[in-house]
Design an enzyme around this catalytic site. Sequence first.
Site, PDB file in Angstrom:
ATOM      1  N   HIS A  41     -17.799 -11.358  12.988  1.00  0.00           N
ATOM      2  CA  HIS A  41     -18.940 -10.447  13.118  1.00  0.00           C
ATOM      3  C   HIS A  41     -19.729 -10.764  14.390  1.00  0.00           C
ATOM      4  CE1 HIS A  41     -18.246 -10.606   8.662  1.00  0.00           C
ATOM      5  NE2 HIS A  41     -18.330  -9.300   8.817  1.00  0.00           N
ATOM      6  N   GLN A 169      -9.167   0.543   8.084  1.00  0.00           N
ATOM      7  CA  GLN A 169     -10.549   1.046   8.104  1.00  0.00           C
ATOM      8  C   GLN A 169     -10.886   1.603   9.496  1.00  0.00           C
ATOM      9  OE1 GLN A 169     -14.211  -0.762   6.202  1.00  0.00           O
ATOM     10  NE2 GLN A 169     -14.394  -1.655   8.230  1.00  0.00           N
TER      11      GLN A 169
HETATM   12  O1  PAF Z   1     -15.974  -3.681   7.115  1.00  0.00           O
HETATM   13  C1  PAF Z   1     -16.999  -3.761   6.407  1.00  0.00           C
HETATM   14  O2  PAF Z   1     -17.698  -4.769   6.389  1.00  0.00           O
HETATM   15  C2  PAF Z   1     -17.400  -2.581   5.532  1.00  0.00           C
HETATM   16  O3  PAF Z   1     -16.297  -1.912   5.048  1.00  0.00           O
HETATM   17  C3  PAF Z   1     -18.357  -1.605   6.256  1.00  0.00           C
HETATM   18  C4  PAF Z   1     -17.706  -0.978   7.475  1.00  0.00           C
HETATM   19  C5  PAF Z   1     -19.619  -2.331   6.677  1.00  0.00           C
HETATM   20  C6  PAF Z   1     -18.755  -0.485   5.289  1.00  0.00           C
HETATM   21  O4  PAF Z   1     -19.369  -0.983   4.145  1.00  0.00           O
END
Ligand code: PAF
Length: 300
Positions: A41, A169
Amino acid sequence: MPIKLVTTVAELHTESARLLTAKAGTSQGLVPTMGALHEGHAALARAAVGQNDVVVATVFVNPLQFGDAVDLDRYPRTLDADLALLEAEGVDLAFAPSVEEVYPGGEPLVRITSGRLGEKWEGASRPGHFDGALTVVAKLLHYGLPAAGVAGAGLPAYRAYFGQKDAQQLALVRRMVADLNFPVEIVGVPTVRSADGLALSSRNRFLSDDEREAALVLSRALHLLEERAAAREPLDLDSAVALVESQPLVALDYFDVVDPATLEPLAENCRETPFRGEALALIAAKVGPVRLIDNVPLSS
Ligand code: PAF
């Protein structure tokens, strides 16, 4: 500058508009997260801070994307540590809303449907997961839209940052934004790995020492394919699968080579033919009780 924490959409709008004006900013970046932040992150935040005048990170554990209430309860909540990490990266604003703030009328009736792309790979073992994830991403992208910017500078640029580690995603978010004309540029940020190759994930904390050691076979097998692709050799996916299956603590779910946008398998590239072009190698496995995913881009 210290990070500012806001918990309502109204505060988020007021504060981000104030920051854009104060910095005479022409760009705003959004980093959506569910908290329990790690170096992966931090890389998203760093990329956003490097490319935008104002950066907002969201910390929200989205109930809609969990199939199981136990998983949702078990999801780590570490807001203080998350804020410290975001502040160290230079993020301006953290938006950590309650469930009621995001879903004031309860679960939404109308949702984003991820379609065929959301039903395969991860979607096959987590039905509804991507519909829930895309629905909240759509909302977060709306919340993070920059206010009309500095007079004369036109609309501020708007970018949102997602990890390549969650390849499906990322492909789905790109597709949603293209299909539904969201005014945002999606930026994919490369996976961050430990020195021994394990892709960082908030789930790694649930691995025992032996399981963590066993999990290294995932990145080793992917690396094998990466090397064969770069050398324009046949990928020989079967031998990479055999390597993973030789590890008794690892139960392989899927391992395939796919088109990076559609995630459809590229069978002809996987076995005897020398590899050419661009693809993605995707893997998912249970290591002890923990389900892990990983992937690498292949290119020659
Ligand atoms: O990847 C994540 O942490 C989650 O899927 C997100 C994109 C924040 C959506 O809740």
